[in-house]
Design a protein around this motif. Structure first.
Motif, PDB file in Angstrom:
ATOM      1  N   VAL A  29       0.757  -0.401  -0.250  1.00 41.98           N
ATOM      2  CA  VAL A  29       0.112   0.136  -0.207  1.00 41.98           C
ATOM      3  C   VAL A  29       0.474   1.550  -0.119  1.00 41.98           C
ATOM      4  CG1 VAL A  29      -1.860   1.028   1.251  1.00 41.98           C
ATOM      5  CG2 VAL A  29      -1.820  -1.125   1.826  1.00 41.98           C
ATOM      6  N   THR A  30       1.025   1.908  -0.881  1.00 42.78           N
ATOM      7  CA  THR A  30       1.422   3.361  -0.955  1.00 42.78           C
ATOM      8  C   THR A  30       1.049   4.119  -0.599  1.00 42.78           C
ATOM      9  OG1 THR A  30       0.810   4.177  -2.845  1.00 42.78           O
ATOM     10  CG2 THR A  30       2.758   2.719  -3.725  1.00 42.78           C
ATOM     11  N   GLY A  31       1.543   5.479   0.231  1.00 43.67           N
ATOM     12  CA  GLY A  31       1.235   6.416   0.369  1.00 43.67           C
ATOM     13  C   GLY A  31       0.306   6.107   2.359  1.00 43.67           C
ATOM     14  N   ALA A  32       0.743   5.198   2.679  1.00 41.48           N
ATOM     15  CA  ALA A  32       0.507   4.713   3.939  1.00 41.48           C
ATOM     16  C   ALA A  32       1.261   5.201   5.037  1.00 41.48           C
ATOM     17  CB  ALA A  32       0.225   2.760   4.155  1.00 41.48           C
ATOM     18  N   SER A  33       1.241   6.601   5.335  1.00 40.22           N
ATOM     19  CA  SER A  33       1.995   7.226   6.014  1.00 40.22           C
ATOM     20  C   SER A  33       1.967   8.116   7.634  1.00 40.22           C
ATOM     21  CB  SER A  33       2.949   7.674   5.539  1.00 40.22           C
ATOM     22  OG  SER A  33       2.611   8.697   5.258  1.00 40.22           O
ATOM     23  N   ARG A  34       0.948   7.411   7.205  1.00 38.55           N
ATOM     24  CA  ARG A  34       0.047   8.687   8.361  1.00 38.55           C
ATOM     25  C   ARG A  34      -1.347   8.233   8.761  1.00 38.55           C
ATOM     26  NH1 ARG A  34      -3.404  13.141   7.596  1.00 38.55           N
ATOM     27  NH2 ARG A  34      -4.386  13.439   5.867  1.00 38.55           N
ATOM     28  N   ARG A  35      -2.008   8.027  10.261  1.00 38.42           N
ATOM     29  CA  ARG A  35      -3.387   7.568  10.303  1.00 38.42           C
ATOM     30  C   ARG A  35      -4.674   7.835   9.860  1.00 38.42           C
ATOM     31  NH1 ARG A  35       0.150   6.509  16.511  1.00 38.42           N
ATOM     32  NH2 ARG A  35       1.108   8.057  15.716  1.00 38.42           N
ATOM     33  N   TYR A  40      -3.652   3.983   5.533  1.00 38.41           N
ATOM     34  CA  TYR A  40      -3.339   2.975   6.928  1.00 38.41           C
ATOM     35  C   TYR A  40      -4.765   2.696   6.499  1.00 38.41           C
ATOM     36  CZ  TYR A  40      -3.657   2.773  11.125  1.00 38.41           C
ATOM     37  OH  TYR A  40      -4.413   2.071  13.138  1.00 38.41           O
ATOM     38  N   ALA A  41      -5.961   3.204   6.159  1.00 41.64           N
ATOM     39  CA  ALA A  41      -7.280   2.517   6.754  1.00 41.64           C
ATOM     40  C   ALA A  41      -7.265   1.143   5.357  1.00 41.64           C
ATOM     41  CB  ALA A  41      -8.311   3.372   6.155  1.00 41.64           C
ATOM     42  N   VAL A  42      -6.901   1.515   4.225  1.00 36.31           N
ATOM     43  CA  VAL A  42      -6.578   0.270   3.244  1.00 36.31           C
ATOM     44  C   VAL A  42      -5.674  -0.711   4.388  1.00 36.31           C
ATOM     45  CG1 VAL A  42      -6.538  -0.596   1.339  1.00 36.31           C
ATOM     46  CG2 VAL A  42      -7.371   1.319   1.792  1.00 36.31           C
ATOM     47  N   ALA A  48      -6.631  -6.778   8.326  1.00 35.97           N
ATOM     48  CA  ALA A  48      -7.606  -8.096   9.533  1.00 35.97           C
ATOM     49  C   ALA A  48      -8.221  -8.513   8.446  1.00 35.97           C
ATOM     50  CB  ALA A  48      -8.320  -6.621   9.846  1.00 35.97           C
ATOM     51  N   HIS A  49      -8.168  -9.228   7.516  1.00 36.17           N
ATOM     52  CA  HIS A  49      -8.319 -10.346   6.761  1.00 36.17           C
ATOM     53  C   HIS A  49      -7.227 -11.577   6.069  1.00 36.17           C
ATOM     54  CE1 HIS A  49     -12.152  -7.941   5.626  1.00 36.17           C
ATOM     55  NE2 HIS A  49     -12.204  -7.565   4.403  1.00 36.17           N
ATOM     56  N   GLY A  50      -6.270 -10.950   6.860  1.00 37.11           N
ATOM     57  CA  GLY A  50      -5.264 -12.076   6.642  1.00 37.11           C
ATOM     58  C   GLY A  50      -3.807 -12.053   6.095  1.00 37.11           C
ATOM     59  N   ALA A  51      -3.889 -10.346   5.641  1.00 36.49           N
ATOM     60  CA  ALA A  51      -2.575 -10.644   4.551  1.00 36.49           C
ATOM     61  C   ALA A  51      -2.156  -9.942   4.941  1.00 36.49           C
ATOM     62  CB  ALA A  51      -3.556  -9.193   2.933  1.00 36.49           C
ATOM     63  N   SER A  52      -0.017 -10.902   5.137  1.00 36.55           N
ATOM     64  CA  SER A  52       0.619  -9.305   4.990  1.00 36.55           C
ATOM     65  C   SER A  52       0.690  -7.950   4.362  1.00 36.55           C
ATOM     66  CB  SER A  52       1.651 -10.339   5.050  1.00 36.55           C
ATOM     67  OG  SER A  52       2.434 -11.544   5.409  1.00 36.55           O
ATOM     68  N   VAL A  53       1.420  -7.214   4.672  1.00 36.71           N
ATOM     69  CA  VAL A  53       1.248  -5.987   4.037  1.00 36.71           C
ATOM     70  C   VAL A  53       2.612  -4.929   4.357  1.00 36.71           C
ATOM     71  CG1 VAL A  53       0.395  -3.345   3.885  1.00 36.71           C
ATOM     72  CG2 VAL A  53      -1.012  -5.716   4.885  1.00 36.71           C
ATOM     73  N   TYR A  54       3.227  -4.364   3.185  1.00 34.52           N
ATOM     74  CA  TYR A  54       4.411  -3.213   3.050  1.00 34.52           C
ATOM     75  C   TYR A  54       3.611  -2.276   3.041  1.00 34.52           C
ATOM     76  CZ  TYR A  54       9.079  -1.510   2.268  1.00 34.52           C
ATOM     77  OH  TYR A  54       9.861  -0.899   1.981  1.00 34.52           O
ATOM     78  N   LEU A  55       3.549  -1.580   4.621  1.00 33.58           N
ATOM     79  CA  LEU A  55       3.646  -0.057   4.163  1.00 33.58           C
ATOM     80  C   LEU A  55       4.550   0.648   3.227  1.00 33.58           C
ATOM     81  CD1 LEU A  55       1.780   0.175   7.418  1.00 33.58           C
ATOM     82  CD2 LEU A  55       0.856  -0.474   5.878  1.00 33.58           C
ATOM     83  N   HIS A  56       4.128   1.397   2.137  1.00 37.56           N
ATOM     84  CA  HIS A  56       4.767   2.191   1.543  1.00 37.56           C
ATOM     85  C   HIS A  56       4.370   3.927   2.474  1.00 37.56           C
ATOM     86  CE1 HIS A  56       5.065   5.919  -0.770  1.00 37.56           C
ATOM     87  NE2 HIS A  56       6.778   6.056  -0.691  1.00 37.56           N
ATOM     88  N   HIS A  57       5.854   4.848   3.134  1.00 32.14           N
ATOM     89  CA  HIS A  57       5.973   5.762   2.914  1.00 32.14           C
ATOM     90  C   HIS A  57       6.558   7.107   2.356  1.00 32.14           C
ATOM     91  CE1 HIS A  57       8.987   5.908   6.098  1.00 32.14           C
ATOM     92  NE2 HIS A  57       8.913   4.492   6.978  1.00 32.14           N
ATOM     93  N   HIS A  58       6.191   8.075   2.702  1.00 39.33           N
ATOM     94  CA  HIS A  58       7.467   9.295   2.403  1.00 39.33           C
ATOM     95  C   HIS A  58       6.798  10.571   3.433  1.00 39.33           C
ATOM     96  CE1 HIS A  58      10.478  12.355  -0.523  1.00 39.33           C
ATOM     97  NE2 HIS A  58       9.118  12.848  -0.257  1.00 39.33           N
ATOM     98  N   SER A  78       0.181   0.361  14.840  1.00 33.94           N
ATOM     99  CA  SER A  78      -1.115   0.120  14.880  1.00 33.94           C
ATOM    100  C   SER A  78      -2.042  -0.549  13.457  1.00 33.94           C
ATOM    101  CB  SER A  78      -1.685   1.540  14.372  1.00 33.94           C
ATOM    102  OG  SER A  78      -1.348   2.526  15.198  1.00 33.94           O
ATOM    103  N   VAL A  79      -1.128  -0.973  12.338  1.00 37.48           N
ATOM    104  CA  VAL A  79      -1.148  -1.642  11.580  1.00 37.48           C
ATOM    105  C   VAL A  79      -1.633  -2.850  12.285  1.00 37.48           C
ATOM    106  CG1 VAL A  79      -1.429  -3.462   9.333  1.00 37.48           C
ATOM    107  CG2 VAL A  79      -1.254  -0.627   9.475  1.00 37.48           C
ATOM    108  N   ARG A  80      -0.352  -3.347  12.791  1.00 41.71           N
ATOM    109  CA  ARG A  80      -0.066  -5.032  13.499  1.00 41.71           C
ATOM    110  C   ARG A  80      -1.393  -4.896  14.786  1.00 41.71           C
ATOM    111  NH1 ARG A  80       5.734  -3.587  14.095  1.00 41.71           N
ATOM    112  NH2 ARG A  80       6.705  -3.327  12.106  1.00 41.71           N
ATOM    113  N   GLU A  81      -1.570  -4.578  15.135  1.00 41.14           N
ATOM    114  CA  GLU A  81      -2.993  -5.090  16.075  1.00 41.14           C
ATOM    115  C   GLU A  81      -3.992  -5.299  15.521  1.00 41.14           C
ATOM    116  OE1 GLU A  81      -3.394  -1.110  17.851  1.00 41.14           O
ATOM    117  OE2 GLU A  81      -2.038  -0.580  18.781  1.00 41.14           O
ATOM    118  N   VAL A  82      -4.245  -4.777  13.867  1.00 36.86           N
ATOM    119  CA  VAL A  82      -5.537  -6.223  13.592  1.00 36.86           C
ATOM    120  C   VAL A  82      -5.666  -7.083  12.752  1.00 36.86           C
ATOM    121  CG1 VAL A  82      -6.880  -3.684  13.992  1.00 36.86           C
ATOM    122  CG2 VAL A  82      -5.020  -4.223  11.945  1.00 36.86           C
ATOM    123  N   LEU A  83      -3.966  -7.769  12.589  1.00 37.69           N
ATOM    124  CA  LEU A  83      -3.324  -8.489  12.175  1.00 37.69           C
ATOM    125  C   LEU A  83      -4.523  -9.703  12.307  1.00 37.69           C
ATOM    126  CD1 LEU A  83       0.168  -8.260  12.266  1.00 37.69           C
ATOM    127  CD2 LEU A  83      -0.800  -8.610   9.910  1.00 37.69           C
TER     128      LEU A  83
END
Length: 284
Positions: A29-35, A40-42, A48-58, A78-83
């Motif tokens: 997910v690109t542009g996932a740099s702030r809550r 971030y919501a995506v 939460a649906h079970g995926a492993s996620v890489y968060l891109h930020h600038h 914060s994302v890890r909390e809903v894995l």
């Protein structure tokens, strides 16, 4: 003409909803740099649906905006909390997508961090500011938005497609979601000519990319989230926008995130080449 065999109706087991429909899948997910943002919501929904996620930020981009920047590790935590799947991972990393080499590097880095494979690409990033009306926009503004909002997205999809080409034919789970805007509705976006132009280009190219990637079993769709409260407006203008929604409120980041996460699942495997509005009935 070869007649394809008629597929039977789903079995009862297949119709029962999997609580982790993205278990074992990987996502960037690109542009996932702030809550406060959609990215971030995506990411939270995918995790939460079970995926492993890489968060891109600038971070430098957000730090220069009125809303400011978050600490990337806090966003990732914060994302890890809903894995949904304890075996899944959340990783984060930087990238200035104005650099033409950055998209391919980001795809490679994300894939390596998530086990060598990338199933889902959500190109959520965008350049904020540096824009104007037809009278005030200049070449530098147009070039800046082109580089980040459009060129980087196409190069990301290109690198993603090359990575998927190394997998066995018809490997399931390939998903690309682009983000467009409301440039084609109502009066358009006359105060943001550069941004509207580049987002319109993404909407226009969606079907071409979907056709290109169909043979690799990858769907490509674009989502227009409409006005979303990402901390960029307040006061009377905020209240006026809220009044234009039948529900009487702004869209929240999780509103388009629910749609995007669903598009990433197998349930949405027959939807491709579409530009989908998720605007809550917004009246322009």
């Amino acid at each position: 003409m070869i007649r394809m065999p008629r597929l039977p109706h789903p079995t009862p087991e297949e119709l029962r909803r999997d609580p982790l429909p993205l278990r074992g899948r990987t996502a960037l997910v690109t542009g996932a740099s702030r809550r406060g943002g959609i990215g971030y919501a995506v990411a939270r929904r995918l995790a939460a649906h079970g995926a492993s996620v890489y968060l891109h930020h600038h971070v430098p981009h957000d730090a220069g905006q009125p809303w400011g920047a978050d600490r990337p590790e806090e966003v990732a935590a914060s994302v890890r909390e809903v894995l949904g799947d304890p075996r899944a991972r959340v990783v984060h990393g930087p990238g200035d997508l104005a650099d033409p080499a950055a998209p391919a590097e980001l795809i490679a880095t994300a894939a390596e961090a998530l086990g060598g494979r990338l199933d889902i690409l959500v190109a959520n990033h965008a350049l904020s500011g540096s824009d104007g009306t037809l009278d005030t926009v200049d070449a530098a503004m147009l070039d800046a938005h082109w580089a980040v909002d459009t060129r980087a997205v196409v190069l990301l999809v290109q690198a993603y497609a090359r990575l998927r080409a190394a997998l066995p034919p018809r490997t399931p789970g390939g998903r690309v979601v682009l983000m467009t805007s409301g440039q084609d509705h109502g009066g358009g976006m006359p105060g943001e000519i550069a941004y509207a132009l580049q987002k319109g280009a993404l909407a226009s190219v969606t079907r071409s990319l979907a056709t290109t990637l169909a043979e690799r079993a990858v769907t490509v769709n674009a989502v227009n989230p409409g006005p979303v409260d990402t901390d960029y407006l307040s006061g009377e203008a905020y209240d006026w926008v809220a009044s234009r929604f039948p529900a009487g409120r702004w869209g929240m980041p999780d509103d388009p995130a629910r749609l995007i996460a669903w598009l990433a699942t197998d349930e949405a495997g027959w939807i491709t080449g579409q530009v989908i509005d998720s605007e809550g009935g917004f009246r322009r």
